[in-house]
Design an enzyme around this catalytic site. Structure first.
Site, mmCIF file in Angstrom:
data_model
loop_
_atom_site.group_PDB
_atom_site.id
_atom_site.type_symbol
_atom_site.label_atom_id
_atom_site.label_comp_id
_atom_site.label_asym_id
_atom_site.label_seq_id
_atom_site.Cartn_x
_atom_site.Cartn_y
_atom_site.Cartn_z
ATOM 1 N N LYS A 1 5.331 -5.172 -7.834
ATOM 2 C CA LYS A 1 6.219 -5.938 -8.709
ATOM 3 C C LYS A 1 5.465 -6.981 -9.536
ATOM 4 O O LYS A 1 5.943 -7.406 -10.579
ATOM 5 C CB LYS A 1 7.340 -6.558 -7.893
HETATM 6 C C1 LIG Z 1 10.514 -2.718 -4.779
HETATM 7 C C2 LIG Z 1 9.704 -1.851 -3.907
HETATM 8 C C3 LIG Z 1 9.903 -0.453 -3.851
HETATM 9 C C4 LIG Z 1 11.014 0.241 -4.600
HETATM 10 O O1 LIG Z 1 10.845 0.229 -5.995
HETATM 11 P P1 LIG Z 1 12.087 0.573 -6.965
HETATM 12 O O2 LIG Z 1 11.590 0.310 -8.331
HETATM 13 O O3 LIG Z 1 13.187 -0.357 -6.563
HETATM 14 O O4 LIG Z 1 12.450 2.001 -6.736
HETATM 15 C C5 LIG Z 1 9.039 0.314 -3.074
HETATM 16 N N1 LIG Z 1 8.059 -0.268 -2.348
HETATM 17 C C6 LIG Z 1 7.850 -1.599 -2.360
HETATM 18 C C7 LIG Z 1 6.768 -2.176 -1.529
HETATM 19 C C8 LIG Z 1 8.656 -2.437 -3.134
HETATM 20 O O5 LIG Z 1 8.446 -3.773 -3.130
#
Ligand SMILES: *Cc1c(COP(=O)(O)O)cnc(C)c1O
Length: 462
Positions: free
Chosen positions: A112
């Protein structure tokens, strides 16, 4: 470039306008009116670029002339300057043709950061230009909160409120949020679960009358278009390194809200030679049931060792459905309204189209831990539980050995030490910049899951 709502109402909006909102006023999500189509020559011209240069080239296709080139370049360079690996998103080969794309070298150790480091800086630039302040409000099951706080806290133009479910995030995740300094930073621990947090945030967005006249709420979850945009970049970067546009590449993506894999789908629509896109889920498998069995229905939430994917309904899936319904907002609206009351099905031809683009799998916790242990002993690589779900799904779904398969490694294993212990392995150290995390002092407010409690708290803080 203009952006339209999946629910079909309102005028097309500019990049700046969609940056500064959440959902569209009609309840839809913003998508680009048209996608740029990239030629082979274009891809070849990008071959030698480093990660920030490539991110700049892709982002400016979507920001148009709304963000000055020099500003955009500077924002992207400084966003990725504090990543701990020189490649930003290094590719690690486990065995012939089987790769892991490490997306956890940013400040908060999950993918993220790729979007939120840029989003925070973009918001700051646009708000300064317009002499405005906004209130960022978001709910998190763990990773979004810390990445949003890290990305946005340096801006004088924002106050940022992040809701997490009280006592339901990991210690590392909580500490990463509640130790962030700054008088514009507010952490709220809601007495409820993640869905309660999301509901509160949604209600606050729907009626913003509790805010002072000159403020509005901005979303930092993956309904914000800029987040999706920044996540397309690493698909291009990885594929180019593996021989695109001449060669094809497949990706497996640990999936919760469908933001990350939707970015891969867009890269493919723009002309990137992506072969398979694997939707990797844990036991919260609504998307896997749809793709494998044409059944779209909500079940109860299962708590798993990959908590960032513990989600009942994937909000960004609406963006894909919009395309699947040939961008017909009426059809989308009736599907979304019928959803929840009864299990839904796609028409046979729609289901075939969905399956021609996405493969899927669902992986339980025992298998996830076995994969972590097995990959560690065979390859000396420690996967976090989300990545392990992705890798196992990749192995189940891969159609041909002649196309490389890249699993997105979405988080650093130190963030999810419970799963690492459950796999029988010693807990990894936190990276250097977080070594003293447990000594830092925490700041957060525990609050009941009530809208008035939230809105009056925010109003008092501004
Ligand atoms: C947010 C997240 C996901 C999922 O991603 P999306 O875009 O919501 O499908 C998977 N793994 C981790 C570690 C995350 O922080």
């Amino acid at each position: 470039m203009k952006y339209i709502s999946t629910r079909g109402q309102g005028q097309p909006q500019s990049f700046e306008q969609v940056l500064l909102t959440g959902l569209a006023p009609d309840g839809g999500l913003y998508v680009p009116e048209h996608l740029p189509q990239l030629s082979r020559e274009q891809f070849s011209a990008w071959e030698g670029l480093d990660y920030p240069q490539l991110a700049f080239e892709i982002t400016r296709l979507f920001a148009g002339d709304e963000i000055a080139s020099d500003d955009l370049r500077e924002i992207i360079e400084s966003a990725y300057a504090n990543f701990a690996h020189p490649d930003i998103a290094p590719l690690v080969e486990l065995s012939a043709g089987e790769f892991v794309l490490e997306l956890f070298h940013g400040p908060t150790l999950a993918f993220k950061d790729f979007a939120l480091q840029v989003l925070g800086r973009l918001l700051d630039l646009v708000l300064k230009k317009n002499g405005r302040r906004v209130v960022i409000l978001g709910a998190t099951s763990g990773d979004t909160g810390s990445a949003a706080l890290e990305g946005c806290r340096h801006s004088d133009q924002v106050d940022i409120f992040i809701l997490h479910p009280y006592q339901r995030v990991s210690d590392v995740q909580r500490k990463q949020m509640t130790t962030v300094p700054g008088s514009n930073v507010f952490n709220l621990a809601i007495e409820g679960d993640f869905d309660d947090c999301q509901r509160l945030v949604k209600s606050a967005f729907a009626d913003q009358s509790f805010l002072p006249q000159d403020r509005q709420l901005v979303a930092v979850n993956s309904i914000n278009w800029a987040r999706i945009l920044m996540q397309t970049v690493y698909y291009f970067a990885a594929a180019l390194r593996l021989g695109a546009p001449k060669a094809s590449v497949s990706f497996s993506v640990p999936t919760g809200n469908f933001g990350d894999i939707y970015a891969g789908y867009l890269a493919r629509l723009m002309g990137l030679s992506i072969d398979q896109l694997v939707v990797a889920t844990n036991k919260n498998d609504i998307l896997h049931r749809l793709i494998s069995n044409n059944e779209y229905s909500v079940t109860g939430l299962t708590r798993t060792c990959s908590p960032s994917m513990d989600i009942l309904v994937s909000s960004n899936f609406e963006r894909y459905l919009f395309d699947l319904f040939d961008r017909n907002p009426q059809q989308l609206k009736s599907f979304m309204h019928a959803f929840g009351e009864k299990p839904l099905q796609l028409s046979p031809s729609q289901w075939q189209r969905l399956r021609s683009i996405f493969d899927s799998a669902s992986v339980d916790d025992d298998t996830t831990c076995q994969v972590i242990a097995d990959v560690h002993s065979r390859h000396g690589v420690l996967l976090d539980p989300h990545t392990a779900v992705g890798l196992h799904s990749a192995r189940l779904c891969r159609k041909t050995k002649s196309v490389p398969m890249v699993t997105l490694a979405t988080a650093h294993p130190a963030k999810f030490s419970d799963a690492i212990s459950a796999a029988g392995l010693p807990i990894p150290d936190l990276p250097n910049h977080l070594q003293d995390l447990y000594q830092r002092s925490e700041r957060y407010e525990v609050m009941p899951a009530q809208l008035t409690a939230l809105t009056s708290y925010i109003a008092d803080c501004l």
